[in-house]
Motif scaffolding. Sequence first.
Motif, PDB file in Angstrom:
ATOM      1  N   GLU A  85       0.839  -1.199   0.000  1.00 15.33           N
ATOM      2  CA  GLU A  85       0.000   0.000   0.000  1.00 15.33           C
ATOM      3  C   GLU A  85       0.877   1.252   0.000  1.00 15.33           C
ATOM      4  OE1 GLU A  85      -3.318   0.558   0.057  1.00 15.33           O
ATOM      5  OE2 GLU A  85      -3.992  -1.535   0.045  1.00 15.33           O
ATOM      6  N   PRO A  86       0.515   2.270  -0.792  1.00 15.66           N
ATOM      7  CA  PRO A  86       1.369   3.456  -0.910  1.00 15.66           C
ATOM      8  C   PRO A  86       1.587   4.213   0.395  1.00 15.66           C
ATOM      9  CG  PRO A  86      -0.502   3.573  -2.449  1.00 15.66           C
ATOM     10  CD  PRO A  86      -0.616   2.294  -1.710  1.00 15.66           C
ATOM     11  N   ARG A  87       0.600   4.184   1.301  1.00 12.08           N
ATOM     12  CA  ARG A  87       0.748   4.945   2.544  1.00 12.08           C
ATOM     13  C   ARG A  87       1.330   4.104   3.673  1.00 12.08           C
ATOM     14  NH1 ARG A  87      -0.534   9.812   2.236  1.00 12.08           N
ATOM     15  NH2 ARG A  87      -0.682  10.116   4.501  1.00 12.08           N
ATOM     16  N   VAL A  88       1.752   2.887   3.364  1.00 11.10           N
ATOM     17  CA  VAL A  88       2.526   2.079   4.308  1.00 11.10           C
ATOM     18  C   VAL A  88       3.994   2.384   4.070  1.00 11.10           C
ATOM     19  CG1 VAL A  88       3.224  -0.253   4.953  1.00 11.10           C
ATOM     20  CG2 VAL A  88       0.813   0.256   4.513  1.00 11.10           C
ATOM     21  N   ARG A  89       4.650   2.929   5.073  1.00  3.78           N
ATOM     22  CA  ARG A  89       6.026   3.392   4.887  1.00  3.78           C
ATOM     23  C   ARG A  89       7.022   2.664   5.784  1.00  3.78           C
ATOM     24  NH1 ARG A  89       5.399   8.450   2.599  1.00  3.78           N
ATOM     25  NH2 ARG A  89       3.544   8.330   1.255  1.00  3.78           N
ATOM     26  N   ALA A  90       6.548   1.692   6.557  1.00  2.00           N
ATOM     27  CA  ALA A  90       7.464   0.958   7.428  1.00  2.00           C
ATOM     28  C   ALA A  90       6.914  -0.433   7.697  1.00  2.00           C
ATOM     29  CB  ALA A  90       7.682   1.694   8.744  1.00  2.00           C
ATOM     30  N   ILE A  91       7.835  -1.349   8.021  1.00  2.38           N
ATOM     31  CA  ILE A  91       7.494  -2.686   8.455  1.00  2.38           C
ATOM     32  C   ILE A  91       7.745  -2.738   9.963  1.00  2.38           C
ATOM     33  CG2 ILE A  91       7.919  -5.143   8.138  1.00  2.38           C
ATOM     34  CD1 ILE A  91       6.838  -3.601   5.641  1.00  2.38           C
ATOM     35  N   GLY A  92       6.668  -2.816  10.716  1.00  2.63           N
ATOM     36  CA  GLY A  92       6.809  -2.784  12.159  1.00  2.63           C
ATOM     37  C   GLY A  92       5.466  -2.677  12.852  1.00  2.63           C
ATOM     38  N   GLU A  93       5.372  -3.001  14.131  1.00  2.00           N
ATOM     39  CA  GLU A  93       6.560  -3.240  14.892  1.00  2.00           C
ATOM     40  C   GLU A  93       6.840  -4.729  14.973  1.00  2.00           C
ATOM     41  OE1 GLU A  93       6.009  -2.601  19.345  1.00  2.00           O
ATOM     42  OE2 GLU A  93       4.242  -1.588  18.568  1.00  2.00           O
ATOM     43  N   THR A  94       8.054  -5.074  14.626  1.00  2.00           N
ATOM     44  CA  THR A  94       8.548  -6.426  14.701  1.00  2.00           C
ATOM     45  C   THR A  94       9.719  -6.431  15.680  1.00  2.00           C
ATOM     46  OG1 THR A  94       9.447  -8.273  13.416  1.00  2.00           O
ATOM     47  CG2 THR A  94      10.064  -6.058  12.703  1.00  2.00           C
ATOM     48  N   GLY A  95      10.376  -7.564  15.823  1.00  6.84           N
ATOM     49  CA  GLY A  95      11.522  -7.602  16.725  1.00  6.84           C
ATOM     50  C   GLY A  95      11.476  -8.793  17.647  1.00  6.84           C
ATOM     51  N   LEU A  96      12.009  -8.612  18.850  1.00  8.05           N
ATOM     52  CA  LEU A  96      12.050  -9.678  19.846  1.00  8.05           C
ATOM     53  C   LEU A  96      11.578  -9.147  21.192  1.00  8.05           C
ATOM     54  CD1 LEU A  96      15.557 -11.226  19.011  1.00  8.05           C
ATOM     55  CD2 LEU A  96      13.317 -11.987  18.186  1.00  8.05           C
ATOM     56  N   ASP A  97      10.878  -9.997  21.921  1.00 11.87           N
ATOM     57  CA  ASP A  97      10.388  -9.631  23.254  1.00 11.87           C
ATOM     58  C   ASP A  97      10.446 -10.876  24.125  1.00 11.87           C
ATOM     59  OD1 ASP A  97       8.822  -9.098  25.545  1.00 11.87           O
ATOM     60  OD2 ASP A  97       7.642  -7.600  24.467  1.00 11.87           O
ATOM     61  N   TYR A  98      11.466 -10.948  24.964  1.00 12.47           N
ATOM     62  CA  TYR A  98      11.647 -12.114  25.816  1.00 12.47           C
ATOM     63  C   TYR A  98      10.979 -11.948  27.177  1.00 12.47           C
ATOM     64  CZ  TYR A  98      15.169 -13.649  22.402  1.00 12.47           C
ATOM     65  OH  TYR A  98      15.819 -14.051  21.252  1.00 12.47           O
ATOM     66  N   PHE A  99      10.340 -10.813  27.406  1.00 12.58           N
ATOM     67  CA  PHE A  99       9.691 -10.567  28.690  1.00 12.58           C
ATOM     68  C   PHE A  99       8.519 -11.526  28.906  1.00 12.58           C
ATOM     69  CE2 PHE A  99       6.515  -8.208  31.285  1.00 12.58           C
ATOM     70  CZ  PHE A  99       7.252  -8.095  32.448  1.00 12.58           C
ATOM     71  N   ARG A 100       7.727 -11.742  27.851  1.00 13.61           N
ATOM     72  CA  ARG A 100       6.558 -12.616  27.963  1.00 13.61           C
ATOM     73  C   ARG A 100       6.687 -13.923  27.186  1.00 13.61           C
ATOM     74  NH1 ARG A 100       3.956  -7.487  27.703  1.00 13.61           N
ATOM     75  NH2 ARG A 100       2.746  -7.054  29.578  1.00 13.61           N
ATOM     76  N   THR A 101       7.717 -14.040  26.354  1.00 14.55           N
ATOM     77  CA  THR A 101       7.836 -15.215  25.485  1.00 14.55           C
ATOM     78  C   THR A 101       8.732 -16.270  26.127  1.00 14.55           C
ATOM     79  OG1 THR A 101       7.614 -13.779  23.559  1.00 14.55           O
ATOM     80  CG2 THR A 101       8.445 -15.998  23.176  1.00 14.55           C
ATOM     81  N   PRO A 102       8.201 -17.465  26.405  1.00 13.38           N
ATOM     82  CA  PRO A 102       9.026 -18.521  27.001  1.00 13.38           C
ATOM     83  C   PRO A 102      10.092 -18.996  26.020  1.00 13.38           C
ATOM     84  CG  PRO A 102       6.869 -19.388  26.389  1.00 13.38           C
ATOM     85  CD  PRO A 102       6.807 -17.905  26.193  1.00 13.38           C
ATOM     86  N   PRO A 103      11.172 -19.568  26.515  1.00 13.87           N
ATOM     87  CA  PRO A 103      12.288 -19.989  25.641  1.00 13.87           C
ATOM     88  C   PRO A 103      11.870 -20.885  24.493  1.00 13.87           C
ATOM     89  CG  PRO A 103      12.950 -20.092  27.940  1.00 13.87           C
ATOM     90  CD  PRO A 103      11.485 -19.771  27.936  1.00 13.87           C
ATOM     91  N   GLU A 104      10.880 -21.763  24.713  1.00 12.51           N
ATOM     92  CA  GLU A 104      10.501 -22.698  23.655  1.00 12.51           C
ATOM     93  C   GLU A 104       9.807 -22.011  22.472  1.00 12.51           C
ATOM     94  OE1 GLU A 104       7.262 -22.946  26.882  1.00 12.51           O
ATOM     95  OE2 GLU A 104       9.451 -22.765  26.764  1.00 12.51           O
ATOM     96  N   LEU A 105       9.375 -20.755  22.642  1.00  8.98           N
ATOM     97  CA  LEU A 105       8.725 -20.020  21.556  1.00  8.98           C
ATOM     98  C   LEU A 105       9.625 -18.935  20.950  1.00  8.98           C
ATOM     99  CD1 LEU A 105       5.074 -19.564  22.901  1.00  8.98           C
ATOM    100  CD2 LEU A 105       5.924 -21.233  21.248  1.00  8.98           C
TER     101      LEU A 105
END
Length: 285
Positions: free
Chosen positions: A113-133
């Motif tokens: 889409e023309p008005r989409v100017r970024a891919i986000g928010e992506t990344g990593l979050d280990y605060f709530r994500t257990p090691p197996e995920l």
Amino acid sequence: MADRHNRDIERQQAPLPEPLPVPTVDAHAHLEIVTNDAADSAAVRTILDEAKSVNVDRVVQVGYSAEQSQWCVDLANLYPGRVLAAVALHPNEAPVVKDLERDWAIIEKLAQEPRVRAIGETGLDYFRTPPELQKRQQESFKWHIELAKKTKKALVIHDRDSHEDVLSVLLEVGAPEKTVFHCFSGDVAMAKICIERGYILSFAGTMTFKNAPELREAVKLVPHDQLLVETDSPFLAPTPHRGALNTPAQIANIVRAMAAERNDDVAELATALSVNAERIFGSFV
């Protein structure tokens, strides 16, 4: 995330601050959580108009799921000149969605889409994500990085309790030209690494919290052309309104706090932040 959304909209909204002397940009907001309403609702328009009244006249509306990323696109299309969109699966969403490849396909389509100017928010979050995920989360992060590079759009990173792995993944697969650390949460050492690599650091109301001296030290180091400001609305309202419902208008308070820490003129800093946002995300028109 619905329960969290409902709790947020029940909070009292932070009062409007004194207007900035020049216009600037909120580089990261979630207005659908602020209002819990449709993109074309009067409530959303009110939030945008209130922000504009204090000279925060442009907002980047950021995605965290396939469905909500469509909401972001709808809002950006409704408000040319005022809103741009980012689309993605949040790192907390990626490990738990039923069909990850289906949602990736939706995000990839929306990214065109023309008005989409970024891919986000992506990344990593280990605060709530257990090691197996965490491996699944890392795979999603890498997929989003490649999408940002393929579409030549900015990458907006969520990084919580995962600084080392985020930096390692970016080195492993190669960071996009425009890589933004949303709501920067690292220390001075991490800020120096990011600055050296040419990443963009975006600071939120957390910088004003009493328990965040490292953020105040970090913000002093960032060159003007690698700096953004955001609210992450409705979360993280700045001091003295911590705990209130945050809206893009609070950028005025955050910019003043940033200027004080950096010994910058408020108008000059606000202008630099605006120029950076337009360089990273493109014109809002």
